[in-house]
Scaffold this motif. Structure first.
Motif, PDB file in Angstrom:
ATOM      1  N   GLY A 217       0.809  -1.199   0.000  1.00 12.83           N
ATOM      2  CA  GLY A 217       0.000   0.000   0.000  1.00 12.83           C
ATOM      3  C   GLY A 217       0.849   1.258   0.000  1.00 12.83           C
ATOM      4  N   ALA A 218       0.197   2.430   0.030  1.00 13.38           N
ATOM      5  CA  ALA A 218       0.885   3.714   0.008  1.00 13.38           C
ATOM      6  C   ALA A 218       1.740   3.918   1.250  1.00 13.38           C
ATOM      7  CB  ALA A 218      -0.137   4.835  -0.124  1.00 13.38           C
ATOM      8  N   ASP A 219       1.308   3.363   2.380  1.00 15.65           N
ATOM      9  CA  ASP A 219       2.063   3.558   3.615  1.00 15.65           C
ATOM     10  C   ASP A 219       3.031   2.407   3.892  1.00 15.65           C
ATOM     11  OD1 ASP A 219       0.109   1.736   4.038  1.00 15.65           O
ATOM     12  OD2 ASP A 219      -0.645   2.606   5.900  1.00 15.65           O
ATOM     13  N   GLY A 220       3.269   1.527   2.910  1.00 17.19           N
ATOM     14  CA  GLY A 220       4.238   0.467   3.073  1.00 17.19           C
ATOM     15  C   GLY A 220       3.683  -0.808   3.671  1.00 17.19           C
ATOM     16  N   GLU A 221       2.410  -0.841   4.029  1.00 18.99           N
ATOM     17  CA  GLU A 221       1.816  -2.044   4.609  1.00 18.99           C
ATOM     18  C   GLU A 221       1.272  -2.928   3.502  1.00 18.99           C
ATOM     19  OE1 GLU A 221      -1.072  -1.264   7.563  1.00 18.99           O
ATOM     20  OE2 GLU A 221       0.182   0.122   8.667  1.00 18.99           O
ATOM     21  N   GLY A 222       1.190  -4.223   3.777  1.00 22.14           N
ATOM     22  CA  GLY A 222       0.636  -5.148   2.808  1.00 22.14           C
ATOM     23  C   GLY A 222      -0.876  -5.017   2.738  1.00 22.14           C
ATOM     24  N   VAL A 223      -1.408  -4.950   1.534  1.00 23.59           N
ATOM     25  CA  VAL A 223      -2.852  -4.875   1.340  1.00 23.59           C
ATOM     26  C   VAL A 223      -3.245  -5.928   0.327  1.00 23.59           C
ATOM     27  CG1 VAL A 223      -3.066  -2.432   1.903  1.00 23.59           C
ATOM     28  CG2 VAL A 223      -2.603  -3.094  -0.441  1.00 23.59           C
ATOM     29  N   LEU A 224      -4.478  -6.377   0.384  1.00 23.97           N
ATOM     30  CA  LEU A 224      -4.976  -7.355  -0.574  1.00 23.97           C
ATOM     31  C   LEU A 224      -5.357  -6.642  -1.864  1.00 23.97           C
ATOM     32  CD1 LEU A 224      -7.144  -9.651   1.650  1.00 23.97           C
ATOM     33  CD2 LEU A 224      -5.052 -10.259   0.480  1.00 23.97           C
ATOM     34  N   VAL A 225      -4.840  -7.133  -2.982  1.00 20.59           N
ATOM     35  CA  VAL A 225      -5.121  -6.551  -4.281  1.00 20.59           C
ATOM     36  C   VAL A 225      -5.862  -7.591  -5.097  1.00 20.59           C
ATOM     37  CG1 VAL A 225      -4.099  -5.571  -6.369  1.00 20.59           C
ATOM     38  CG2 VAL A 225      -3.040  -5.160  -4.143  1.00 20.59           C
ATOM     39  N   GLY A 226      -6.905  -7.204  -5.763  1.00 16.74           N
ATOM     40  CA  GLY A 226      -7.617  -8.104  -6.650  1.00 16.74           C
ATOM     41  C   GLY A 226      -8.652  -8.967  -5.959  1.00 16.74           C
ATOM     42  N   ARG A 227      -8.921  -8.749  -4.692  1.00 16.02           N
ATOM     43  CA  ARG A 227      -9.943  -9.521  -3.983  1.00 16.02           C
ATOM     44  C   ARG A 227     -11.090  -8.589  -3.622  1.00 16.02           C
ATOM     45  NH1 ARG A 227      -7.844 -13.726   0.472  1.00 16.02           N
ATOM     46  NH2 ARG A 227      -7.887 -15.461  -0.941  1.00 16.02           N
ATOM     47  N   LYS A 228     -12.290  -9.040  -3.896  1.00 10.46           N
ATOM     48  CA  LYS A 228     -13.471  -8.265  -3.532  1.00 10.46           C
ATOM     49  C   LYS A 228     -14.299  -9.088  -2.567  1.00 10.46           C
ATOM     50  CE  LYS A 228     -13.674  -5.592  -7.705  1.00 10.46           C
ATOM     51  NZ  LYS A 228     -14.461  -5.178  -8.843  1.00 10.46           N
ATOM     52  N   LEU A 229     -14.862  -8.425  -1.586  1.00 12.87           N
ATOM     53  CA  LEU A 229     -15.685  -9.131  -0.603  1.00 12.87           C
ATOM     54  C   LEU A 229     -16.974  -9.626  -1.242  1.00 12.87           C
ATOM     55  CD1 LEU A 229     -15.379  -6.896   2.554  1.00 12.87           C
ATOM     56  CD2 LEU A 229     -14.550  -9.206   2.276  1.00 12.87           C
ATOM     57  N   LYS A 230     -17.299 -10.890  -1.038  1.00 10.06           N
ATOM     58  CA  LYS A 230     -18.571 -11.443  -1.481  1.00 10.06           C
ATOM     59  C   LYS A 230     -19.653 -11.230  -0.432  1.00 10.06           C
ATOM     60  CE  LYS A 230     -18.688 -15.591  -2.856  1.00 10.06           C
ATOM     61  NZ  LYS A 230     -18.472 -17.018  -3.044  1.00 10.06           N
ATOM     62  N   ALA A 231     -19.273 -11.311   0.859  1.00 13.31           N
ATOM     63  CA  ALA A 231     -20.226 -11.184   1.947  1.00 13.31           C
ATOM     64  C   ALA A 231     -19.871  -9.962   2.782  1.00 13.31           C
ATOM     65  CB  ALA A 231     -20.197 -12.434   2.823  1.00 13.31           C
ATOM     66  N   ASN A 232     -20.858  -9.397   3.426  1.00 16.89           N
ATOM     67  CA  ASN A 232     -20.641  -8.240   4.279  1.00 16.89           C
ATOM     68  C   ASN A 232     -19.974  -8.690   5.578  1.00 16.89           C
ATOM     69  OD1 ASN A 232     -20.743  -5.797   5.547  1.00 16.89           O
ATOM     70  ND2 ASN A 232     -22.956  -5.565   5.380  1.00 16.89           N
ATOM     71  N   PRO A 233     -18.880  -8.062   5.996  1.00 16.76           N
ATOM     72  CA  PRO A 233     -18.202  -8.497   7.222  1.00 16.76           C
ATOM     73  C   PRO A 233     -18.887  -8.022   8.505  1.00 16.76           C
ATOM     74  CG  PRO A 233     -17.020  -6.677   6.262  1.00 16.76           C
ATOM     75  CD  PRO A 233     -18.127  -7.016   5.315  1.00 16.76           C
ATOM     76  N   PHE A 234     -19.940  -7.217   8.383  1.00 12.25           N
ATOM     77  CA  PHE A 234     -20.610  -6.669   9.558  1.00 12.25           C
ATOM     78  C   PHE A 234     -21.933  -7.373   9.830  1.00 12.25           C
ATOM     79  CE2 PHE A 234     -18.140  -3.076   7.899  1.00 12.25           C
ATOM     80  CZ  PHE A 234     -17.316  -2.882   8.986  1.00 12.25           C
ATOM     81  N   VAL A 235     -22.261  -7.500  11.104  1.00 20.10           N
ATOM     82  CA  VAL A 235     -23.552  -8.025  11.532  1.00 20.10           C
ATOM     83  C   VAL A 235     -24.344  -6.839  12.060  1.00 20.10           C
ATOM     84  CG1 VAL A 235     -24.725  -9.566  13.122  1.00 20.10           C
ATOM     85  CG2 VAL A 235     -22.545 -10.229  12.145  1.00 20.10           C
ATOM     86  N   ARG A 236     -25.472  -6.538  11.429  1.00 19.42           N
ATOM     87  CA  ARG A 236     -26.258  -5.365  11.820  1.00 19.42           C
ATOM     88  C   ARG A 236     -27.472  -5.719  12.668  1.00 19.42           C
ATOM     89  NH1 ARG A 236     -23.804  -1.397   9.232  1.00 19.42           N
ATOM     90  NH2 ARG A 236     -22.838  -1.819   7.222  1.00 19.42           N
ATOM     91  N   THR A 237     -27.959  -6.952  12.571  1.00 19.53           N
ATOM     92  CA  THR A 237     -29.089  -7.398  13.387  1.00 19.53           C
ATOM     93  C   THR A 237     -28.762  -8.764  13.973  1.00 19.53           C
ATOM     94  OG1 THR A 237     -30.195  -8.471  11.536  1.00 19.53           O
ATOM     95  CG2 THR A 237     -30.799  -6.184  11.967  1.00 19.53           C
ATOM     96  N   ARG A 238     -29.464  -9.104  15.048  1.00 21.25           N
ATOM     97  CA  ARG A 238     -29.325 -10.432  15.632  1.00 21.25           C
ATOM     98  C   ARG A 238     -30.635 -10.802  16.304  1.00 21.25           C
ATOM     99  NH1 ARG A 238     -29.006 -10.914  21.090  1.00 21.25           N
ATOM    100  NH2 ARG A 238     -28.549  -9.035  22.246  1.00 21.25           N
ATOM    101  N   LYS A 239     -30.828 -12.099  16.539  1.00 23.73           N
ATOM    102  CA  LYS A 239     -32.020 -12.570  17.210  1.00 23.73           C
ATOM    103  C   LYS A 239     -31.843 -12.354  18.711  1.00 23.73           C
ATOM    104  CE  LYS A 239     -34.939 -16.548  17.811  1.00 23.73           C
ATOM    105  NZ  LYS A 239     -35.105 -17.981  17.625  1.00 23.73           N
ATOM    106  N   SER A 240     -32.824 -11.731  19.332  1.00 23.95           N
ATOM    107  CA  SER A 240     -32.736 -11.428  20.754  1.00 23.95           C
ATOM    108  C   SER A 240     -33.079 -12.660  21.576  1.00 23.95           C
ATOM    109  CB  SER A 240     -33.708 -10.306  21.100  1.00 23.95           C
ATOM    110  OG  SER A 240     -33.717 -10.071  22.478  1.00 23.95           O
ATOM    111  N   SER A 241     -32.497 -12.731  22.768  1.00 22.94           N
ATOM    112  CA  SER A 241     -32.792 -13.837  23.675  1.00 22.94           C
ATOM    113  C   SER A 241     -33.745 -13.403  24.780  1.00 22.94           C
ATOM    114  CB  SER A 241     -31.492 -14.363  24.286  1.00 22.94           C
ATOM    115  OG  SER A 241     -30.843 -13.324  24.987  1.00 22.94           O
ATOM    116  N   GLU A 242     -34.356 -12.231  24.634  1.00 23.16           N
ATOM    117  CA  GLU A 242     -35.286 -11.722  25.647  1.00 23.16           C
ATOM    118  C   GLU A 242     -36.724 -11.962  25.215  1.00 23.16           C
ATOM    119  OE1 GLU A 242     -32.740  -8.245  27.750  1.00 23.16           O
ATOM    120  OE2 GLU A 242     -34.007  -7.656  26.086  1.00 23.16           O
ATOM    121  N   PHE A 243     -37.631 -11.904  26.198  1.00 19.63           N
ATOM    122  CA  PHE A 243     -39.045 -12.175  25.975  1.00 19.63           C
ATOM    123  C   PHE A 243     -39.897 -11.061  26.564  1.00 19.63           C
ATOM    124  CE2 PHE A 243     -36.908 -16.243  26.106  1.00 19.63           C
ATOM    125  CZ  PHE A 243     -37.440 -16.898  25.013  1.00 19.63           C
ATOM    126  N   TYR A 244     -41.115 -10.906  26.018  1.00 13.41           N
ATOM    127  CA  TYR A 244     -42.130 -10.015  26.576  1.00 13.41           C
ATOM    128  C   TYR A 244     -43.116 -10.861  27.365  1.00 13.41           C
ATOM    129  CZ  TYR A 244     -40.766  -6.293  23.317  1.00 13.41           C
ATOM    130  OH  TYR A 244     -40.084  -5.343  22.637  1.00 13.41           O
TER     131      TYR A 244
END
Length: 115
Positions: free
Chosen positions: A31-58
């Motif tokens: 990379g520009a700052d001298g660190e190794g970066v992945l070139v030519g790879r694109k993410l197929k899946a989103n690395p973030f989890v935005r929702t989850r199933k709750s374990s609480e009840f009403y």
């Protein structure tokens, strides 16, 4: 001796990295700052989890909790001790909840520690 363990680790992590990056591979460039970066790879899946199933009840009153209990009074005549009894009926699951901020997936094959 290290060859066998490397083979096992590669066989375990390959499907996970193929899930996130695809099977086409990629090169490790600089990379520009001298660190190794992945070139030519694109993410197929989103690395973030935005929702989850709750374990609480009403309950019937609209209260939210993981478990609900009622108090059982004791009786001297029957020699019964006072105690608590867990309620399993008339509970509705809370369902999906949004996470703020989003979390990283636990199977993400990237080390996030910088030394």
């Amino acid at each position: 001796m290290g060859n066998k363990s490397s083979t096992i680790v590669n066989s375990i992590t390959s499907p996970i990295s193929n899930y996130f990056y695809g099977s086409n591979g990629g090169d490790l460039g600089e990379g520009a700052d001298g660190e190794g970066v992945l070139v030519g790879r694109k993410l197929k899946a989103n690395p973030f989890v935005r929702t989850r199933k709750s374990s609480e009840f009403y309950d019937e009153d609209g209260h939210v909790a993981h478990e609900f209990y009622i108090e059982i009074p004791g009786s001297k005549r029957r020699k019964m001790k006072a105690g608590m009894m867990r309620i399993y009926t008339n509970l509705k699951p809370q369902g999906e909840i949004t996470l703020d901020p989003p979390r990283l997936r636990p199977e993400l094959p990237i080390i996030l520690c910088q030394v």
